[in-house]
Design a protein around this motif. Sequence first.
Motif, PDB file in Angstrom:
ATOM      1  N   THR A   2       0.910  -1.045  -0.020  1.00  0.00           N
ATOM      2  CA  THR A   2       0.012   0.054  -0.139  1.00  0.00           C
ATOM      3  C   THR A   2       0.846   1.116   0.081  1.00  0.00           C
ATOM      4  O   THR A   2       0.372   2.222  -0.151  1.00  0.00           O
ATOM      5  CB  THR A   2      -0.853  -0.055   1.157  1.00  0.00           C
ATOM      6  OG1 THR A   2      -0.220  -0.461   2.575  1.00  0.00           O
ATOM      7  CG2 THR A   2      -1.943  -0.971   1.064  1.00  0.00           C
ATOM      8  N   LEU A   3       2.225   1.089   0.338  1.00  0.00           N
ATOM      9  CA  LEU A   3       3.105   2.209   0.243  1.00  0.00           C
ATOM     10  C   LEU A   3       4.151   1.811  -0.672  1.00  0.00           C
ATOM     11  O   LEU A   3       4.972   0.779  -0.403  1.00  0.00           O
ATOM     12  CB  LEU A   3       3.501   2.494   1.526  1.00  0.00           C
ATOM     13  CG  LEU A   3       4.562   3.987   1.592  1.00  0.00           C
ATOM     14  CD1 LEU A   3       3.741   5.293   1.428  1.00  0.00           C
ATOM     15  CD2 LEU A   3       5.471   4.098   2.802  1.00  0.00           C
ATOM     16  N   LEU A   4       4.460   2.551  -1.697  1.00  0.00           N
ATOM     17  CA  LEU A   4       5.443   2.242  -2.833  1.00  0.00           C
ATOM     18  C   LEU A   4       6.461   3.186  -2.539  1.00  0.00           C
ATOM     19  O   LEU A   4       6.181   4.524  -2.768  1.00  0.00           O
ATOM     20  CB  LEU A   4       4.887   2.471  -4.148  1.00  0.00           C
ATOM     21  CG  LEU A   4       3.618   1.474  -4.570  1.00  0.00           C
ATOM     22  CD1 LEU A   4       3.175   1.488  -6.210  1.00  0.00           C
ATOM     23  CD2 LEU A   4       4.107   0.045  -4.380  1.00  0.00           C
ATOM     24  N   VAL A   5       7.604   2.690  -2.440  1.00  0.00           N
ATOM     25  CA  VAL A   5       9.053   3.526  -2.174  1.00  0.00           C
ATOM     26  C   VAL A   5       9.905   3.069  -3.084  1.00  0.00           C
ATOM     27  O   VAL A   5      10.452   2.052  -3.417  1.00  0.00           O
ATOM     28  CB  VAL A   5       9.658   3.335  -0.867  1.00  0.00           C
ATOM     29  CG1 VAL A   5      10.722   4.104  -0.629  1.00  0.00           C
ATOM     30  CG2 VAL A   5       8.507   3.654   0.308  1.00  0.00           C
ATOM     31  N   GLU A   6      10.172   4.114  -4.036  1.00  0.00           N
ATOM     32  CA  GLU A   6      11.205   3.707  -5.107  1.00  0.00           C
ATOM     33  C   GLU A   6      12.211   4.935  -5.471  1.00  0.00           C
ATOM     34  O   GLU A   6      11.704   6.214  -5.352  1.00  0.00           O
ATOM     35  CB  GLU A   6      10.320   3.692  -6.510  1.00  0.00           C
ATOM     36  CG  GLU A   6      11.200   3.141  -7.677  1.00  0.00           C
ATOM     37  CD  GLU A   6      10.289   3.040  -8.938  1.00  0.00           C
ATOM     38  OE1 GLU A   6      10.705   2.788  -9.886  1.00  0.00           O
ATOM     39  OE2 GLU A   6       8.791   3.354  -8.973  1.00  0.00           O
ATOM     40  N   LYS A   7      13.307   4.375  -5.702  1.00  0.00           N
ATOM     41  CA  LYS A   7      14.177   5.539  -6.078  1.00  0.00           C
ATOM     42  C   LYS A   7      14.403   5.494  -7.711  1.00  0.00           C
ATOM     43  O   LYS A   7      14.763   4.502  -8.294  1.00  0.00           O
ATOM     44  CB  LYS A   7      15.828   4.954  -5.652  1.00  0.00           C
ATOM     45  CG  LYS A   7      16.806   6.137  -6.046  1.00  0.00           C
ATOM     46  CD  LYS A   7      18.238   5.669  -5.470  1.00  0.00           C
ATOM     47  CE  LYS A   7      19.194   6.307  -5.924  1.00  0.00           C
ATOM     48  NZ  LYS A   7      20.608   5.781  -5.590  1.00  0.00           N
ATOM     49  N   ARG A   8      14.234   6.671  -8.153  1.00  0.00           N
ATOM     50  CA  ARG A   8      14.397   6.887  -9.886  1.00  0.00           C
ATOM     51  C   ARG A   8      15.534   7.879 -10.145  1.00  0.00           C
ATOM     52  O   ARG A   8      15.120   9.019  -9.786  1.00  0.00           O
ATOM     53  CB  ARG A   8      13.188   7.236 -10.388  1.00  0.00           C
ATOM     54  CG  ARG A   8      12.033   6.041 -10.317  1.00  0.00           C
ATOM     55  CD  ARG A   8      10.516   6.694 -10.865  1.00  0.00           C
ATOM     56  NE  ARG A   8       9.608   6.140 -10.312  1.00  0.00           N
ATOM     57  CZ  ARG A   8       8.282   6.593 -10.451  1.00  0.00           C
ATOM     58  NH1 ARG A   8       8.038   7.636 -11.237  1.00  0.00           N
ATOM     59  NH2 ARG A   8       7.155   6.118 -10.092  1.00  0.00           N
ATOM     60  N   TRP A  13      10.830   8.387  -4.644  1.00  0.00           N
ATOM     61  CA  TRP A  13       9.295   8.458  -4.849  1.00  0.00           C
ATOM     62  C   TRP A  13       8.686   7.757  -3.657  1.00  0.00           C
ATOM     63  O   TRP A  13       9.028   6.638  -3.447  1.00  0.00           O
ATOM     64  CB  TRP A  13       9.016   7.950  -6.072  1.00  0.00           C
ATOM     65  CG  TRP A  13       9.115   8.683  -7.274  1.00  0.00           C
ATOM     66  CD1 TRP A  13      10.307   8.821  -7.938  1.00  0.00           C
ATOM     67  CD2 TRP A  13       8.169   9.846  -7.994  1.00  0.00           C
ATOM     68  NE1 TRP A  13      10.214   9.802  -8.861  1.00  0.00           N
ATOM     69  CE2 TRP A  13       9.061  10.387  -9.066  1.00  0.00           C
ATOM     70  CE3 TRP A  13       6.823   9.962  -7.877  1.00  0.00           C
ATOM     71  CZ2 TRP A  13       8.652  11.241  -9.894  1.00  0.00           C
ATOM     72  CZ3 TRP A  13       6.402  11.032  -8.531  1.00  0.00           C
ATOM     73  CH2 TRP A  13       6.984  11.480  -9.624  1.00  0.00           C
ATOM     74  N   ILE A  14       7.693   8.242  -2.982  1.00  0.00           N
ATOM     75  CA  ILE A  14       6.492   7.716  -2.048  1.00  0.00           C
ATOM     76  C   ILE A  14       5.225   7.751  -2.629  1.00  0.00           C
ATOM     77  O   ILE A  14       4.880   8.946  -2.882  1.00  0.00           O
ATOM     78  CB  ILE A  14       6.772   8.377  -0.843  1.00  0.00           C
ATOM     79  CG1 ILE A  14       8.211   8.375  -0.265  1.00  0.00           C
ATOM     80  CG2 ILE A  14       5.910   7.822   0.082  1.00  0.00           C
ATOM     81  CD1 ILE A  14       8.720   9.021   1.050  1.00  0.00           C
ATOM     82  N   VAL A  15       4.677   6.645  -2.950  1.00  0.00           N
ATOM     83  CA  VAL A  15       3.338   6.716  -3.543  1.00  0.00           C
ATOM     84  C   VAL A  15       2.371   5.870  -2.730  1.00  0.00           C
ATOM     85  O   VAL A  15       2.423   4.631  -2.187  1.00  0.00           O
ATOM     86  CB  VAL A  15       3.537   5.940  -4.669  1.00  0.00           C
ATOM     87  CG1 VAL A  15       2.165   5.696  -5.471  1.00  0.00           C
ATOM     88  CG2 VAL A  15       4.592   6.318  -5.965  1.00  0.00           C
ATOM     89  N   PHE A  16       1.328   6.701  -2.218  1.00  0.00           N
ATOM     90  CA  PHE A  16       0.241   6.029  -1.695  1.00  0.00           C
ATOM     91  C   PHE A  16      -0.581   5.278  -2.608  1.00  0.00           C
ATOM     92  O   PHE A  16      -1.152   5.490  -3.714  1.00  0.00           O
ATOM     93  CB  PHE A  16      -0.846   7.001  -1.156  1.00  0.00           C
ATOM     94  CG  PHE A  16       0.042   7.944  -0.153  1.00  0.00           C
ATOM     95  CD1 PHE A  16       0.757   7.747   0.884  1.00  0.00           C
ATOM     96  CD2 PHE A  16       0.013   9.493  -0.811  1.00  0.00           C
ATOM     97  CE1 PHE A  16       1.416   8.281   1.738  1.00  0.00           C
ATOM     98  CE2 PHE A  16       0.783  10.390   0.470  1.00  0.00           C
ATOM     99  CZ  PHE A  16       1.505   9.845   1.417  1.00  0.00           C
ATOM    100  N   ARG A  22      -9.311   5.430  -2.597  1.00  0.00           N
ATOM    101  CA  ARG A  22      -8.808   6.591  -3.101  1.00  0.00           C
ATOM    102  C   ARG A  22      -7.431   7.150  -1.869  1.00  0.00           C
ATOM    103  O   ARG A  22      -7.263   8.250  -1.618  1.00  0.00           O
ATOM    104  CB  ARG A  22      -9.922   7.774  -2.668  1.00  0.00           C
ATOM    105  CG  ARG A  22     -11.142   7.797  -3.346  1.00  0.00           C
ATOM    106  CD  ARG A  22     -12.259   8.825  -2.997  1.00  0.00           C
ATOM    107  NE  ARG A  22     -13.356   8.914  -4.004  1.00  0.00           N
ATOM    108  CZ  ARG A  22     -14.390   9.622  -3.925  1.00  0.00           C
ATOM    109  NH1 ARG A  22     -14.685  10.178  -2.494  1.00  0.00           N
ATOM    110  NH2 ARG A  22     -15.402   9.362  -4.743  1.00  0.00           N
ATOM    111  N   ASN A  23      -6.574   6.043  -1.920  1.00  0.00           N
ATOM    112  CA  ASN A  23      -5.560   6.260  -1.442  1.00  0.00           C
ATOM    113  C   ASN A  23      -5.678   6.520   0.017  1.00  0.00           C
ATOM    114  O   ASN A  23      -4.392   7.149   0.516  1.00  0.00           O
ATOM    115  CB  ASN A  23      -4.379   7.133  -2.292  1.00  0.00           C
ATOM    116  CG  ASN A  23      -4.290   6.525  -3.571  1.00  0.00           C
ATOM    117  OD1 ASN A  23      -4.190   5.397  -3.988  1.00  0.00           O
ATOM    118  ND2 ASN A  23      -4.523   7.688  -4.677  1.00  0.00           N
TER     119      ASN A  23
END
Length: 259
Positions: A2-8, A13-16, A22-23
């Motif tokens: 439910t929480l996406l954490v990514e380095k680009r 990036w922290i995505v709900f 509705r996140n």
Amino acid sequence: MTLLVEKRGAVGWIVFNQPAKRNAINDAMWRGIPVALERFDADAEVRCVVFRGAGTEAFAAGADISEFDKVRSDKGAIAQYDDLLDQVLHSIQGSMKPSVAMIHGFCIGGGLEIALACDLRYSGASGQFGIPAAKLGLAYNVEGHKRLLETVGHARAREIMFLGRRYPADEALLMGLVHGVVPDADLEAYVTGIVRTLIENAPLAIANTKTILEEFVKSSGTPDAARMRAAIERCAKSADYIEGRRAFMEKRKPRFTGT
């Protein structure tokens, strides 16, 4: 997840990621934010952090109400929940990396708290903003009130909290809740441009400003003059300061390294 954490590249990036809700932000998501920021803070390659919601319907439509009976069931649970929220907000505000909220659709309650903790906020035209605590009988936390007051002032903060109404993106812009509003289709490209500027600017100069501003607006105690002086000295003695002056004299774009 439910929480996406990514380095680009140079961006964290922290995505709900609860689009079906509705996140809405659940307990695991709240707890994951400080961990993600600690990871990004420790990574010298990361120059800024962007928060967003999955899809385009919502940034985050508040806390996950399905967990209210568990996390807000009695005085002890409420106190623990408020402590967790303070930890989350301080982790964003205390990070030396600039943070950006990219907002589509609903940005309500806890979602707006997260956005207000970020340094910069940009919304699509679909943005909807509000804090419905008065409609739910909730005691909104101290740190959330403080950041709202700093951002929109006493008069607007009282209206937002007392009425609990939603504000469209254009009204949010007028009152200073967000820094800019663009058509939804253009939002990602617009924020990409903002992020590119943040990445190209000197990290220590940004960190210096963030340190000083956060010292002046912290909720308790006096500004830590020694900490502010140390931030200034670190920036003034950096290789980036030399590079910035040299690039200006040579009429070229500086190449900052954060050292």
